[in-house]
Design a protein around this motif. Structure first.
Motif, mmCIF file in Angstrom:
data_model
loop_
_atom_site.group_PDB
_atom_site.id
_atom_site.type_symbol
_atom_site.label_atom_id
_atom_site.label_comp_id
_atom_site.label_asym_id
_atom_site.label_seq_id
_atom_site.Cartn_x
_atom_site.Cartn_y
_atom_site.Cartn_z
ATOM 1 N N MET A 297 35.042 39.430 35.728
ATOM 2 C CA MET A 297 33.681 38.775 36.343
ATOM 3 C C MET A 297 33.384 39.316 37.586
ATOM 4 O O MET A 297 34.431 39.272 38.387
ATOM 5 C CB MET A 297 33.855 37.472 36.181
ATOM 6 N N GLU B 236 32.807 39.088 41.350
ATOM 7 C CA GLU B 236 32.816 37.878 42.244
ATOM 8 C C GLU B 236 32.859 38.338 43.610
ATOM 9 O O GLU B 236 33.271 39.224 44.160
ATOM 10 C CB GLU B 236 34.447 37.341 42.026
ATOM 11 N N ILE C 123 30.779 33.613 41.486
ATOM 12 C CA ILE C 123 30.418 34.675 40.477
ATOM 13 C C ILE C 123 29.159 34.753 40.672
ATOM 14 O O ILE C 123 28.328 33.975 40.622
ATOM 15 C CB ILE C 123 30.624 33.724 39.069
ATOM 16 N N TRP D 113 26.107 36.738 38.908
ATOM 17 C CA TRP D 113 25.546 37.429 37.665
ATOM 18 C C TRP D 113 24.014 37.293 37.783
ATOM 19 O O TRP D 113 23.502 36.602 38.250
ATOM 20 C CB TRP D 113 25.875 36.256 36.414
ATOM 21 N N PHE E 276 39.117 36.194 30.882
ATOM 22 C CA PHE E 276 38.240 35.085 30.793
ATOM 23 C C PHE E 276 37.920 34.410 29.401
ATOM 24 O O PHE E 276 37.650 35.012 28.548
ATOM 25 C CB PHE E 276 36.957 35.887 31.527
#
Length: 89
Positions: free
Chosen positions: A1, A3, A10, A12, A32
């Motif tokens: 992910m 970061e 996080i 996105w 994850f």
């Protein structure tokens, strides 16, 4: 992910800079685990919406009939013909 190195948020969709504090973003290593929120099927192929880190939701394929609330882990991800793909198991 992805970061943020500064605020640990996080980020996105993945980008170079955090949309919260503009810090640099790097990929966080790890296994994850997410939960299936919804699923559907077409031609014996299963698709599901998986929520990771109580933040990111994405559409992934899964090799068998899933259950709502089932815990899954990311098993494959990448880019094919300019599109992201994700698989969970």
């Amino acid at each position: 992910m992805p970061e943020c190195n500064e605020c640990k948020k996080i980020v996105w969709p993945p980008t170079e800079f955090c949309n919260n504090c503009f810090g640099n973003v790097s990929l966080k290593e790890g296994n994850f685990e997410g939960k299936i929120i919804e699923f559907s099927s077409k031609n014996n192929q299963y698709f599901c919406i998986v929520e990771f880190e109580k933040t990111v939701r994405l559409i992934a394929t899964i090799p068998k009939i899933p259950d709502i609330g089932q815990s899954v882990k990311m098993s494959k991800c990448g880019i094919s013909e300019g599109n992201y793909f994700f698989e969970v198991s």
